[in-house]
Write an enzyme that holds these catalytic residues in place. Structure first.
Site, PDB file in Angstrom:
ATOM      1  N   HIS A  95       0.789  -1.135  -0.049  1.00 34.16           N
ATOM      2  CA  HIS A  95      -0.092   0.165   0.028  1.00 34.16           C
ATOM      3  C   HIS A  95       0.797   1.087  -0.060  1.00 34.16           C
ATOM      4  CE1 HIS A  95       0.293  -0.094   4.544  1.00 34.16           C
ATOM      5  NE2 HIS A  95       0.362   1.097   4.255  1.00 34.16           N
TER       6      HIS A  95
ATOM      7  N   ASP B  98      -0.053  -7.574   1.125  1.00 30.91           N
ATOM      8  CA  ASP B  98       0.356  -6.293   1.376  1.00 30.91           C
ATOM      9  C   ASP B  98       1.739  -5.922   1.652  1.00 30.91           C
ATOM     10  OD1 ASP B  98       0.487  -3.574   1.527  1.00 30.91           O
ATOM     11  OD2 ASP B  98      -0.634  -3.354   3.882  1.00 30.91           O
TER      12      ASP B  98
ATOM     13  N   GLY C 221       2.529   6.706   9.327  1.00 28.54           N
ATOM     14  CA  GLY C 221       3.849   6.790   8.871  1.00 28.54           C
ATOM     15  C   GLY C 221       4.695   5.301   9.375  1.00 28.54           C
TER      16      GLY C 221
ATOM     17  N   SER D 285       3.891   2.362   8.304  1.00 30.10           N
ATOM     18  CA  SER D 285       3.465   1.459   7.421  1.00 30.10           C
ATOM     19  C   SER D 285       4.860   1.072   6.638  1.00 30.10           C
ATOM     20  CB  SER D 285       2.751   2.005   6.169  1.00 30.10           C
ATOM     21  OG  SER D 285       1.167   2.006   6.643  1.00 30.10           O
ATOM     22  N   GLY D 286       4.920  -0.127   6.251  1.00 28.84           N
ATOM     23  CA  GLY D 286       5.987  -0.884   5.548  1.00 28.84           C
ATOM     24  C   GLY D 286       7.221  -1.284   6.523  1.00 28.84           C
TER      25      GLY D 286
END
Length: 365
Positions: free
Chosen positions: A76, A124, A218, A220-221
């Site tokens: 995403h 994801d 912030g 994410s990932g």
């Protein structure tokens, strides 16, 4: 000539093996590791695989270094990235001020998982190829990845790191790298929390039932890691959640162990180090039940006792041939009771949003 070809092939195989082994030998061992919501500031070099992904110069997502030229992050995040707009910062401690150990790279490839579903957040996961390899040091080194046969029981300690918001609703990231410790939440419990069917086998959850600690916008990932035998192994990639650090709504992460084959297929050389994470004791998640949650599959062992029928024979009588007809079994339960009537349950879906800095903060970043 044939002998020469054989020797070349053997040498090539040795090089490939050495590359794979050398990566495994260095991953997940931060030399200096002695706010996310509810967390604390991380000390420099504690998480040397953590990277910051900048879109047009601003922090957008986190990621993790998995070898000298590849970064693992969330799909995403990659939806809004282009090769020209993305910069990867490694060895970074703060988003502001001086970072003497920081190194920057552009990217040459963005590989989003082909089965990523933005509606369900399934698959994801995304890979980024750096423009050139980085040199490992105390502040920049790769994390190990959970191998496909890894098992994470409920309660396994994990750490999540990132520059995400330190409270739900905050519009700016944390200026300093933050860390938070949260326990794994089993998929059965997580499904009950989010609505049965929301959490797939490609996801793993972590958080406190009382809330208070979580990843947020912030983050994410970024990586969710657990330690085993002195090695840090990445179990998850920060994916989504309902708000940040809310009670009975743990953070949801992409389950890294599901993607060993896919990752190895994309990276042709210098393979990341995959390690099997094992859990001990019993898995309390197996006892979790809620409306609509299927029962835990049970394994039934059927023992068949072969009987031999002896028929007297003489030299003038041909041997008797017995033909056995086997009727295929079906998955229908072997009972005479009528299956219970299923009453449809209406569930109001929860709204989840990826934990990026570019999405509304009603979900962790």
């Amino acid at each position: 000539m044939a002998f020469y070809k054989v020797m070349c092939l053997a040498a090539g195989l040795m090089l490939l093996t050495q590359e794979s082994e050398s990566q495994l030998n260095v991953c997940g061992q931060p030399k200096l590791n002695t706010r996310i919501v509810g967390g604390q500031e991380a000390s420099p070099g504690s998480w040397p695989w953590q990277v910051s992904l900048l879109k047009s110069g601003k922090h957008a997502c986190g990621g993790s270094l998995i070898n000298s030229q590849w970064v693992l992050t969330a799909a995403h995040c990659c939806r809004s990235f282009t090769v020209s707009s993305l910069t990867v910062n490694l060895g970074l401690q703060s988003l502001q001020g001086s970072n003497p150990n920081a190194v920057s790279r552009t990217v040459t490839q963005i590989i989003k998982h082909p089965n990523y579903n933005s509606g369900t957040n399934d698959n994801d996961v995304c890979l980024l190829q750096l423009s050139s390899p980085v040199t490992f040091n105390n502040y920049i080194s790769p994390v190990c990845l959970a191998a496909s046969d890894s098992i994470f029981y409920s309660g396994v300690n994990s750490w999540v790191t990132g520059w995400g918001s330190t409270r739900e609703g905050a519009s700016v990231p944390s200026p300093n790298l933050m860390e938070v410790q949260v326990p794994v939440v089993g998929n059965r419990k997580c499904n009950c929390d989010y609505g049965v069917g929301s959490i797939t086998d490609n996801m793993i959850c972590a958080g406190l039932s009382a809330g208070g600690k979580d990843s947020c916008q912030g983050d994410s990932g970024g990586p969710m890691v657990s330690k085993q035998n002195g090695r840090w192994i990445q179990a998850g990639v920060v994916s989504f959640g309902e708000g940040c650090a809310r009670p009975n709504l743990p953070g949801v992460y992409t389950r890294v162990s599901q993607y060993q084959t896919w990752i190895r297929t994309q990276i042709s050389s210098n393979q990341p180090g995959f390690i099997t994470f094992t859990s001990t004791g019993t898995n309390s998640d197996l006892s979790v039940t809620c409306t609509g949650l299927p029962p835990v599959p049970t394994t039934t062992t059927t023992t068949t006792i072969a009987t031999t029928k002896t028929t007297p024979t003489t030299t003038t009588t041909p041997p008797t041939t017995t033909t056995t007809t086997t009727t295929p079994t079906t998955t229908t339960p072997k009972t005479t009771t009528t299956p219970p009537t299923s009453t449809p349950t209406t569930t109001t879906p929860t709204t989840t949003t990826p934990k990026t800095t570019t999405t509304p903060s009603n979900h962790h970043p």
